[in-house]
Design an enzyme around this catalytic site. Structure first.
Site, PDB file in Angstrom:
ATOM      1  N   HIS A   1     -11.624 -21.724 -55.133  1.00 40.72           N
ATOM      2  CA  HIS A   1     -12.707 -21.196 -54.288  1.00 40.72           C
ATOM      3  C   HIS A   1     -13.055 -22.136 -53.131  1.00 40.72           C
ATOM      4  O   HIS A   1     -13.674 -21.710 -52.169  1.00 40.72           O
ATOM      5  CB  HIS A   1     -13.944 -20.837 -55.121  1.00 40.72           C
ATOM      6  CG  HIS A   1     -14.657 -21.999 -55.694  1.00 40.72           C
ATOM      7  ND1 HIS A   1     -14.316 -22.555 -56.886  1.00 40.72           N
ATOM      8  CD2 HIS A   1     -15.697 -22.722 -55.235  1.00 40.72           C
ATOM      9  CE1 HIS A   1     -15.109 -23.571 -57.140  1.00 40.72           C
ATOM     10  NE2 HIS A   1     -15.960 -23.697 -56.156  1.00 40.72           N
TER      11      HIS A   1
ATOM     12  N   HIS B   1      -8.974 -28.697 -56.133  1.00 39.22           N
ATOM     13  CA  HIS B   1      -9.815 -28.576 -54.934  1.00 39.22           C
ATOM     14  C   HIS B   1      -9.551 -29.675 -53.899  1.00 39.22           C
ATOM     15  O   HIS B   1      -9.357 -29.402 -52.716  1.00 39.22           O
ATOM     16  CB  HIS B   1     -11.295 -28.629 -55.304  1.00 39.22           C
ATOM     17  CG  HIS B   1     -11.687 -27.649 -56.356  1.00 39.22           C
ATOM     18  ND1 HIS B   1     -11.306 -26.324 -56.310  1.00 39.22           N
ATOM     19  CD2 HIS B   1     -12.434 -27.774 -57.478  1.00 39.22           C
ATOM     20  CE1 HIS B   1     -11.801 -25.704 -57.370  1.00 39.22           C
ATOM     21  NE2 HIS B   1     -12.477 -26.548 -58.082  1.00 39.22           N
TER      22      HIS B   1
END
Ligand code: NAP
Length: 484
Positions: free
Chosen positions: A178, A240
């Protein structure tokens, strides 16, 4: 400034784990917001699925609550919420069992985009993929969306890729990170490749170093035993932070097509040098009055898992040879702040004489809070005191620059779900990227185990262990302050 909202095609989206935390906090409120904005139309159908027995009405009540709590905007629009709830259905299915699949098939339509979100634990990904295939629910145009974590190490990631690819082609698999859906992260690409200004300076000749920080104030209380099985390296760096590093360091892709971008990201991961153990600092937060220590939260006094990590990386290619990339992430730090800072070198010669406290140009890409970018530039200090130089930020806060428009910026999940419906994989990780990231991560973790490496204890609310500060200090550099 008015943004154009282009409606997506009609779709059927099945959310496995439709009653779980991720669905409740992110996915369902996110789709509602896209409905509220006009991007999702009344032609969409959303089907929640999990083991619990529920009627459509029960599920709508559940989603109504999720929207009220998490939709941020539009949630107060009662008519719109009720209109959205009409698009929802629920089917009770056990991913590992036989019941419910026929029922699910009945809810799905032909000739619309069909997507399946696997918002369940990773141990069920293989079962779901197989069931969708066996029950002829997924066709060759269907898409599956897979949440993190994608594997625990290289071997498990390879195995998971192999399982998913038995039933789905790579272009049907959407692996969510995300961070890639964040507005600023995409803006990073826009700034780099949409302007002539930065790219000529974007290399080892002009960039002194890069800092990537993801700092959290929360600890792992309540989920410590679960977190302890992964730690900061697996939970944050491998996915990430690696993705952020790739976007900063990659070569300009020849187009913004998914594979062109992902090819360039993959090259960065493959060009990473093995990391010297002396260039990594791991930490665990200690106890303070009223705050349990990490090992107490993890329910294992002997835990050797890190909830803080700082490290120096090098990328072996022409562009970056000699420029260190410093990564730092941790729990219970002094502020919640995520940013990338590109620290440029000083001008080769100062015509203004020595300027002791000058710190040079820095481009700061702020991911949270207050998404935006700042460029620190040198100017003359105002007033009659001679030619004294100071640094001031050229501030590109989205909230200030774009006003109401910035408020309407979709959150990362919303954007990524819309990309799934549109069939755009640019912001999703490809299987080989994930494997390459694990191939780089695994030996580092194995080294800690072999050496019995112990994380350093740091004070809650600090910037991490002293040794992490020294990682830069010993080279005449400084971490940026962690502040909101
Ligand atoms: P969760 O709150 O535990 O929800 C799990 C969901 O899966 C529930 O709806 C559960 O409902 C369903 N489920 C469990 N076993 C099932 C089975 N055998 N068949 C069908 N459904 C089943 O977990 P979560 O936090 O939402 O996380 C879901 C996934 O997203 C995980 O892979 C997690 O790592 C990932 N993720 C979560 C977050 C987050 O913020 N929560 C962030 C990033 C990634 P029933 O028990 O009724 O079946």
């Amino acid at each position: 400034m008015v943004s154009r909202v282009i409606p997506v095609d009609p779709f059927d989206l099945v959310i496995f784990g439709g009653t779980g935390d991720l669905a409740r906090r992110k996915i369902l409120p996110g789709i509602y917001r896209r409905f509220w904005s006009g991007q999702v139309t009344g032609d969409a159908r959303i089907i929640g699925a999990s083991r619990k027995e529920m009627s459509d009405e029960d599920y709508r009540a559940f989603v109504r609550g999720a929207i009220a709590e998490f939709a941020i905007e539009g949630g107060e629009d009662g008519d719109k919420v009720e209109e959205f709830l009409e698009l929802l259905h629920y089917v009770a299915i056990d991913a590992t069992g036989e019941g419910g699949w026929k029922d699910l098939r009945r809810h799905l339509r032909g000739h619309v985009v069909r997507a399946f979100n696997f918002s369940v634990g990773p141990s069920l990904f293989g079962d779901l993929a197989e069931q969708l295939h066996r029950n002829k629910i997924a066709g060759k145009h269907s898409r599956i969306v897979v949440e993190k974590p994608f594997g625990h190490d290289l071997e498990s990631a390879v195995e998971l890729n192999r399982t998913l690819r038995k039933y789905f082609r790579e272009d049907q698999i959407y692996r969510i990170d995300h961070y890639l859906g964040k507005e600023t992260v995409q803006n990073l690409m826009a700034v780099r490749f949409g302007n002539i200004l930065f790219e000529p300076l974007w290399n080892a000749q002009f960039v002194d170093h890069v800092q990537i920080t993801v700092a959290e104030t929360v600890g792992v209380t309540g989920r410590g035993a679960y977190y302890d099985k992964s730690g900061a390296m697996r939970d944050m760096v491998q996915n990430h932070m690696m993705q952020l590093l790739c976007l900063i360091a990659m070569e300009p892709p020849h187009t913004f097509e998914p594979d062109a971008v992902r090819d360039e990201k993959l090259k960065v991961i493959r060009a990473l040098d093995p990391v010297d153990p002396g260039d990594i600092v791991r930490g665990q937060y200690g106890a303070e009055e009223g705050i349990a220590s990490y090992v107490e939260d993890a329910e294992d006094e002997a835990s050797l898992t890190e909830c803080f990590i700082a490290m120096k990386l090098h990328i072996s290619n022409w562009r970056w040879k000699g420029t260190p990339f410093y990564l730092r992430t941790g729990k219970r730090l002094k502020a919640r702040a995520s940013e990338i800072a590109v620290v440029f070198k000083d001008p080769p010669h100062s015509i203004f004489g020595p300027q002791e406290d000058r710190r040079g140009n820095v481009l700061v890409i702020r991911l949270q809070p207050n998404e935006g970018m700042k460029l620190r530039v040198t100017i003359k200090e105002p007033g009659p005191g001679g030619m004294r130089l100071i640094e001031v930020p050229l501030d590109m806060s989205f909230a200030d620059a774009l006003g109401a428009e910035a408020q309407a910026v979709p959150d990362a999940y919303e954007r990524l779900i819309m990309d799934v419906i549109r069939g755009n994989q640019t912001l999703f990780m490809r299987g080989d990227e994930v494997e390459a990231a694990w191939a780089w991560t695994d030996p580092i973790i194995a080294g800690w185990t072999d050496r019995g490496d112990r994380p350093k204890v740091y004070a809650p609310g600090s910037a991490g262990p002293e040794e992490a500060l020294m990682l830069l200090y010993r080279e005449g550099r400084r971490w940026r302050d962690i502040k909101e």
